[in-house]
Design an enzyme around this catalytic site. Sequence first.
Site, PDB file in Angstrom:
ATOM      1  CG  ASN A  11       0.455  -2.541   1.911  1.00  0.00           C
ATOM      2  OD1 ASN A  11       0.695  -2.515   3.118  1.00  0.00           O
ATOM      3  ND2 ASN A  11      -0.350  -3.432   1.361  1.00  0.00           N
ATOM      4  CD1 TRP A  12       6.493   0.299   3.500  1.00  0.00           C
ATOM      5  CD2 TRP A  12       7.155   0.692   5.604  1.00  0.00           C
ATOM      6  NE1 TRP A  12       7.452   1.290   3.454  1.00  0.00           N
ATOM      7  CE2 TRP A  12       7.871   1.551   4.736  1.00  0.00           C
ATOM      8  CE3 TRP A  12       7.401   0.779   6.975  1.00  0.00           C
ATOM      9  CZ2 TRP A  12       8.821   2.463   5.200  1.00  0.00           C
ATOM     10  CZ3 TRP A  12       8.340   1.681   7.443  1.00  0.00           C
ATOM     11  CH2 TRP A  12       9.042   2.511   6.560  1.00  0.00           C
ATOM     12  CE  LYS A  13       1.848  -6.293   0.465  1.00  0.00           C
ATOM     13  NZ  LYS A  13       1.751  -7.377  -0.512  1.00  0.00           N
ATOM     14  CG  HIS A  93      -3.876  -5.749   0.504  1.00  0.00           C
ATOM     15  ND1 HIS A  93      -3.430  -7.057   0.404  1.00  0.00           N
ATOM     16  CD2 HIS A  93      -3.002  -5.006  -0.208  1.00  0.00           C
ATOM     17  CE1 HIS A  93      -2.333  -7.074  -0.338  1.00  0.00           C
ATOM     18  NE2 HIS A  93      -2.055  -5.844  -0.722  1.00  0.00           N
ATOM     19  CD  GLU A  95      -0.694  -9.369   1.173  1.00  0.00           C
ATOM     20  OE1 GLU A  95      -0.481  -8.502   2.054  1.00  0.00           O
ATOM     21  OE2 GLU A  95       0.015  -9.483   0.147  1.00  0.00           O
ATOM     22  CD  GLU A 163      -2.387  -4.106  -4.406  1.00  0.00           C
ATOM     23  OE1 GLU A 163      -1.273  -3.584  -4.457  1.00  0.00           O
ATOM     24  OE2 GLU A 163      -2.825  -4.675  -3.389  1.00  0.00           O
ATOM     25  N   GLY A 169       3.858  -9.807  -5.009  1.00  0.00           N
ATOM     26  CA  GLY A 169       5.032 -10.455  -4.415  1.00  0.00           C
ATOM     27  C   GLY A 169       5.613 -11.569  -5.254  1.00  0.00           C
ATOM     28  CB  SER A 208       5.467  -7.597  -9.253  1.00  0.00           C
ATOM     29  OG  SER A 208       5.282  -8.765  -8.472  1.00  0.00           O
ATOM     30  N   GLY A 229       4.314  -2.890  -2.670  1.00  0.00           N
ATOM     31  CA  GLY A 229       4.655  -3.649  -1.465  1.00  0.00           C
ATOM     32  C   GLY A 229       6.159  -3.667  -1.253  1.00  0.00           C
ATOM     33  N   GLY A 230       6.775  -4.787  -1.646  1.00  0.00           N
ATOM     34  CA  GLY A 230       8.189  -5.013  -1.355  1.00  0.00           C
ATOM     35  C   GLY A 230       9.117  -3.863  -1.712  1.00  0.00           C
TER      36      GLY A 230
HETATM   37  P1  13P Z   1       4.314  -6.193  -4.136  1.00  0.00           P
HETATM   38  O1  13P Z   1       4.645  -4.844  -4.681  1.00  0.00           O
HETATM   39  O2  13P Z   1       5.280  -6.693  -3.115  1.00  0.00           O
HETATM   40  O3  13P Z   1       4.006  -7.170  -5.217  1.00  0.00           O
HETATM   41  O4  13P Z   1       2.924  -6.013  -3.296  1.00  0.00           O
HETATM   42  C1  13P Z   1       1.872  -5.349  -3.871  1.00  0.00           C
HETATM   43  C2  13P Z   1       0.863  -5.100  -2.834  1.00  0.00           C
HETATM   44  O5  13P Z   1       0.207  -6.021  -2.359  1.00  0.00           O
HETATM   45  C3  13P Z   1       0.668  -3.720  -2.374  1.00  0.00           C
HETATM   46  O6  13P Z   1      -0.489  -3.576  -1.632  1.00  0.00           O
END
Ligand code: 13P
Length: 247
Positions: A11-13, A93, A95, A163, A169, A208, A229-230
């Site tokens: 997920n590149w956000k 999600h 967020e 999640e 993050g 993470s 994510g990251g």
């Molecule tokens: P991270 O892997 O950066 O913690 O993010 C997880 C995430 O929110 C994937 O949707």
Amino acid sequence: MTTPKALVAGNWKMNGLMTSVREINALSNMIEKNGAGCEVLICPPATLIHALSGKGIDIGAQDCHMMQNGAHTGDISAVMLKDLGCRYVIVGHSERRADHFETNDMVKAKAHAAQMQGLTAIICVGETNTQRENGETLDVVTSQIMGSIPEDAAVAGTVIAYEPVWAIGTGKTPTTEDVAEVHAVIRALLLNKFGTDGNMVRIQYGGSVKASNAKELMAVPNVNGALVGGASLKAEDFYGIITAYQS
Ligand code: 13P
């Protein structure tokens, strides 16, 4: 019992520009050369879906509107995503639940809209730090699952991503015992809803995930992949997670 093929999704956000095509090309080359023991998906921002498509990696979206068209400035519908060749869309999600005040009902309507177009909805759930500290994790996840999966959802159109909000993050992850406990509860809810077919719904862990912890997290019972994510932004890092599925 057959287990579903794991799905490792990035997920590149709100990250990535046209130059990110090189990351997809690099990832595609690594998979072509060394293989992948799982399904691989990248969900870039909507602006990059078209540019990143057709390079040998499945491309999905991060959200969709609950309606298929109409006066909804700035929004993108499931039919539009399908038109671009997407097979997956993330919905609910944390967020989006936090920043856009998305409720379980809204998430369910979005998942339904996606599934009506033949897309698989990756439905996200997870507790906040306060909820975990108050011992509410299993109740929160249960009510999110019950409230966010459409009544008429099909197994093939459903993926769940657990999640924990506090793990996103932050570099923090739950213990493998904690992950196992939550995933077992999610599996029980899926079996209740879908009967034995509920075993075929993939339950991803997210928060993470990185190359150094992927193998341990992916080995937990009822963990059928990751939502990353990251560590999905760079091909090399993401491929390091994918290799958790190489024997
Ligand atoms: P991270 O892997 O950066 O913690 O993010 C997880 C995430 O929110 C994937 O949707």
